[in-house]
Design a protein around this motif. Structure first.
Motif, mmCIF file in Angstrom:
data_model
loop_
_atom_site.group_PDB
_atom_site.id
_atom_site.type_symbol
_atom_site.label_atom_id
_atom_site.label_comp_id
_atom_site.label_asym_id
_atom_site.label_seq_id
_atom_site.Cartn_x
_atom_site.Cartn_y
_atom_site.Cartn_z
ATOM 1 N N LEU A 37 0.851 -1.183 0.000
ATOM 2 C CA LEU A 37 0.000 0.000 0.000
ATOM 3 C C LEU A 37 0.887 1.234 0.000
ATOM 4 O O LEU A 37 1.570 1.525 0.981
ATOM 5 C CB LEU A 37 -0.919 -0.004 1.224
ATOM 6 N N VAL A 38 0.877 1.957 -1.115
ATOM 7 C CA VAL A 38 1.756 3.106 -1.317
ATOM 8 C C VAL A 38 0.969 4.399 -1.180
ATOM 9 O O VAL A 38 -0.133 4.533 -1.717
ATOM 10 C CB VAL A 38 2.416 3.030 -2.711
ATOM 11 N N ILE A 39 1.527 5.360 -0.466
ATOM 12 C CA ILE A 39 0.917 6.685 -0.325
ATOM 13 C C ILE A 39 1.072 7.438 -1.645
ATOM 14 O O ILE A 39 2.162 7.482 -2.226
ATOM 15 C CB ILE A 39 1.585 7.465 0.817
ATOM 16 N N THR A 40 -0.015 8.039 -2.122
ATOM 17 C CA THR A 40 0.029 8.800 -3.367
ATOM 18 C C THR A 40 0.079 10.300 -3.080
ATOM 19 O O THR A 40 -0.181 10.747 -1.961
ATOM 20 C CB THR A 40 -1.200 8.516 -4.235
ATOM 21 N N HIS A 41 0.359 11.082 -4.131
ATOM 22 C CA HIS A 41 0.455 12.532 -3.950
ATOM 23 C C HIS A 41 -0.898 13.164 -3.661
ATOM 24 O O HIS A 41 -0.968 14.301 -3.192
ATOM 25 C CB HIS A 41 1.091 13.186 -5.178
ATOM 26 N N GLY A 42 -2.000 12.421 -3.900
ATOM 27 C CA GLY A 42 -3.318 12.946 -3.593
ATOM 28 C C GLY A 42 -3.797 12.611 -2.189
ATOM 29 O O GLY A 42 -4.923 12.950 -1.824
ATOM 30 N N LEU A 63 5.618 3.010 3.018
ATOM 31 C CA LEU A 63 4.431 2.176 2.850
ATOM 32 C C LEU A 63 3.405 2.451 3.939
ATOM 33 O O LEU A 63 3.743 2.567 5.122
ATOM 34 C CB LEU A 63 4.815 0.695 2.858
ATOM 35 N N ALA A 64 2.138 2.521 3.538
ATOM 36 C CA ALA A 64 1.074 2.886 4.473
ATOM 37 C C ALA A 64 0.775 1.795 5.481
ATOM 38 O O ALA A 64 0.111 2.048 6.488
ATOM 39 C CB ALA A 64 -0.191 3.240 3.697
ATOM 40 N N ALA A 81 -2.920 18.954 2.694
ATOM 41 C CA ALA A 81 -4.168 18.355 2.228
ATOM 42 C C ALA A 81 -4.028 16.835 2.123
ATOM 43 O O ALA A 81 -4.936 16.088 2.508
ATOM 44 C CB ALA A 81 -4.573 18.940 0.878
ATOM 45 N N ALA A 82 -2.892 16.370 1.607
ATOM 46 C CA ALA A 82 -2.669 14.930 1.499
ATOM 47 C C ALA A 82 -2.662 14.276 2.875
ATOM 48 O O ALA A 82 -3.233 13.198 3.076
ATOM 49 C CB ALA A 82 -1.353 14.654 0.770
ATOM 50 N N ALA A 83 -2.020 14.931 3.835
ATOM 51 C CA ALA A 83 -1.981 14.400 5.197
ATOM 52 C C ALA A 83 -3.378 14.328 5.796
ATOM 53 O O ALA A 83 -3.732 13.345 6.469
ATOM 54 C CB ALA A 83 -1.058 15.263 6.059
ATOM 55 N N ALA A 84 -4.184 15.365 5.548
ATOM 56 C CA ALA A 84 -5.550 15.376 6.077
ATOM 57 C C ALA A 84 -6.381 14.243 5.471
ATOM 58 O O ALA A 84 -7.171 13.596 6.168
ATOM 59 C CB ALA A 84 -6.205 16.727 5.790
ATOM 60 N N ASP A 138 11.391 15.741 15.727
ATOM 61 C CA ASP A 138 11.859 14.514 16.388
ATOM 62 C C ASP A 138 10.722 13.543 16.686
ATOM 63 O O ASP A 138 10.959 12.376 16.980
ATOM 64 C CB ASP A 138 12.594 14.852 17.697
ATOM 65 N N GLY A 139 9.482 14.005 16.598
ATOM 66 C CA GLY A 139 8.355 13.125 16.873
ATOM 67 C C GLY A 139 7.952 12.245 15.699
ATOM 68 O O GLY A 139 7.064 11.407 15.836
ATOM 69 N N TYR A 140 8.603 12.419 14.543
ATOM 70 C CA TYR A 140 8.251 11.646 13.353
ATOM 71 C C TYR A 140 9.298 10.579 13.068
ATOM 72 O O TYR A 140 10.500 10.803 13.206
ATOM 73 C CB TYR A 140 8.118 12.569 12.139
ATOM 74 N N ASP A 141 8.805 9.417 12.635
ATOM 75 C CA ASP A 141 9.692 8.317 12.265
ATOM 76 C C ASP A 141 10.174 8.423 10.828
ATOM 77 O O ASP A 141 11.205 7.859 10.466
ATOM 78 C CB ASP A 141 8.978 6.975 12.441
ATOM 79 N N ARG A 142 9.398 9.105 9.993
ATOM 80 C CA ARG A 142 9.752 9.201 8.581
ATOM 81 C C ARG A 142 9.210 10.493 7.987
ATOM 82 O O ARG A 142 8.219 11.057 8.478
ATOM 83 C CB ARG A 142 9.212 8.001 7.811
ATOM 84 N N VAL A 143 9.875 10.942 6.931
ATOM 85 C CA VAL A 143 9.495 12.179 6.241
ATOM 86 C C VAL A 143 9.377 11.864 4.757
ATOM 87 O O VAL A 143 10.297 11.297 4.155
ATOM 88 C CB VAL A 143 10.529 13.295 6.461
ATOM 89 N N GLY A 144 8.232 12.220 4.156
ATOM 90 C CA GLY A 144 8.001 11.959 2.743
ATOM 91 C C GLY A 144 8.022 13.227 1.915
ATOM 92 O O GLY A 144 7.455 14.256 2.307
ATOM 93 N N PHE A 145 8.693 13.172 0.772
ATOM 94 C CA PHE A 145 8.796 14.294 -0.166
ATOM 95 C C PHE A 145 8.254 13.868 -1.525
ATOM 96 O O PHE A 145 8.272 12.675 -1.860
ATOM 97 C CB PHE A 145 10.261 14.709 -0.351
#
Length: 450
Positions: free
Chosen positions: A137-142, A159-160, A181-184, A242-249
């Motif tokens: 399950l891959v996170i998309t830009h939308g 991966l989600a 918006a994507a995070a929401a 520091d509270g995040y395990d990963r950062v997506g660009f």
């Protein structure tokens, strides 16, 4: 005098590349004809085998995947359905639920595995997912979650299915990815991790119409200390990083030096860094195209690009050559066997006007309703007939005429030019290309060298 090979493949997308690689494996001499740059540059770079079953689909219940008990069934991934489609956890368990005319039902589950194996060999360690039959399950830009079978190594940390708190970062002025918006959207969908979004300025200023590759190259070369400045901008945007395990660009974190860019950012941010597939123009799609063409070169496949195939010469039910328009002169490319892999309506492998639907190179039969109003449904995301337009193959992937007999003894078709699949709704376009490309190329190679 015609240029002659054992196998000639017409079309330079995933299906064409796979067919050429499969034919070359048989020991055949192979040439691939490609008119324009493939549609891979507009694609996500993901390899979808079967991500969803449209609820208006049908099946006779047969199971071409083999070795499946009647009690096995597909389990929805991520909570059930998307629009009018049920998400698929294991593509191989779902093949039997597709319509009989679907290309997967023609070639069977073994051909899908053959295509994936060819793909894995071609791309080496650049892609992940080969360890399991189940979709990732891959996170998309939308801000949605997409089931896919293979995904770039740079996408894997995001991966989600992993319960790792996530920060999505977008760049100001790049409107195709709105990180907040994507995070929401992801949060509203109930993903099993905390997710937030932030927007920062890219550390190097470019013209508004700069290509994605320009941003990637700036990070490749670390232009103007771009990597450090990007990490600083992310920290300024979210003091609680520091509270995040990963950062997506968005997928523009370097091109030739992408791994070094991500490693540098991980060290500076103290978190895993991953890329999010974006819309066109797609850096991940372009990189996939490069990987496939490198594999073709290594396999000894001859390439001819930049000129369109405009017709053919045939005798006694066999194609003798394909005619290529080279500056107004028709040049014949001869072969023993041929594979048509020119794509569907989007790739212009299938053409249409207000009266009819045609296959423009060989004039193969493309069934379609006489009334143009029956080509589509009123609902925007309905089961449109045009989405399934294409040539109808026999059980050896040879395009068949209205009588059901092969139009040519030595022509096979692969990929989007085949009818019977709504690949956009099924999330199956790349998988259909791999499976049918592997089958058609292997059979063409076998026939040409026997």
């Amino acid at each position: 005098m015609a240029i002659r090979e054992d196998v000639l493949v017409v079309g330079g997308g995933i299906a064409g590349a796979t067919a050429a690689l499969a034919a070359a494996e048989s020991g055949a001499t192979v040439r691939l004809l490609s008119h324009k740059k493939s549609t891979l540059r507009q694609a996500s770079g993901l390899i979808d085998v079967l991500g969803a079953i449209p609820r208006d689909g049908s099946s006779d219940g047969a199971d071409p995947a083999g070795d499946r008990s009647p009690g096995d069934r597909t389990e929805p991934a991520g909570g059930g359905s998307t629009g009018e489609s049920e998400l698929v956890a294991d593509p191989f368990e779902a093949i039997g639920r597709l319509p009989e005319a679907h290309p997967y039902r023609v070639v069977g589950g073994g051909a899908i595995r053959d295509g994936l194996e060819l793909f894995d060999d071609a791309v080496g360690g650049a892609y992940e997912g080969a360890h399991t039959d189940r979709n990732a399950l891959v996170i998309t830009h939308g801000g949605t979650v997409k089931p896919t079978a293979r995904y770039p190594e740079s996408v894997a940390p995001g991966l989600a299915s992993a319960e790792r708190d996530t920060l999505l970062v977008g760049f100001a002025g790049l409107t195709d990815f709105d990180a907040p918006a994507a995070a929401a959207h992801l949060d509203a969908a109930g993903v099993p991790f905390a997710v937030d979004g932030a927007t920062v300025e890219f550390p190097v200023r470019f013209r508004d119409d700069a290509l994605t590759t320009r941003f990637a190259k700036a990070l490749d070369t670390d232009e103007s200390n771009a990597r450090r400045r990007l990490a600083d901008a992310v920290r300024d945007a979210d003091a609680d990083l520091d509270g995040y395990d990963r950062v997506g660009f968005p997928a523009m974190l370097g091109d030739d030096e992408g791994e070094a860019v991500r490693t540098d950012l991980e060290d500076r941010l103290g978190a895993s860094v991953f890329q999010i597939p974006t819309g066109p123009p797609s850096l991940l799609g372009t990189q996939l195209e490069d990987l496939l063409f490198d594999a073709l070169d290594a396999a000894g496949v001859r390439l001819a690009s930049g000129n369109p195939a405009v017709g053919y010469e045939a005798s006694d039910g066999r194609i003798d050559s394909v005619l290529v328009d080279r500056r107004g002169r028709e040049v014949p490319y001869a072969a023993e066997e041929f594979v048509l892999a020119t794509g569907g309506l989007v790739g212009k492998g299938i053409d249409s006007d207000r009266e009819s639907v045609t296959e423009p190179v060989f004039g193969c039969h493309v069934p379609h309703p006489e009334d143009r109003y029956d080509w589509s449904e009123p609902e925007a995301f309905g089961g449109h007939a045009f989405a399934r337009f294409g040539v109808v193959p026999d059980d050896d992937l040879r395009p068949a005429g209205e009588s059901g007999e092969p139009e040519f003894e030595n022509l096979r078709a692969a990929g989007g030019v085949l009818g019977g699949a709504d690949t956009a709704r099924e999330k199956s376009a790349a998988g259909v290309s791999l499976a049918t490309g592997a089958y058609a190329g292997r059979r063409a190679g076998e026939e040409a060298t026997r």
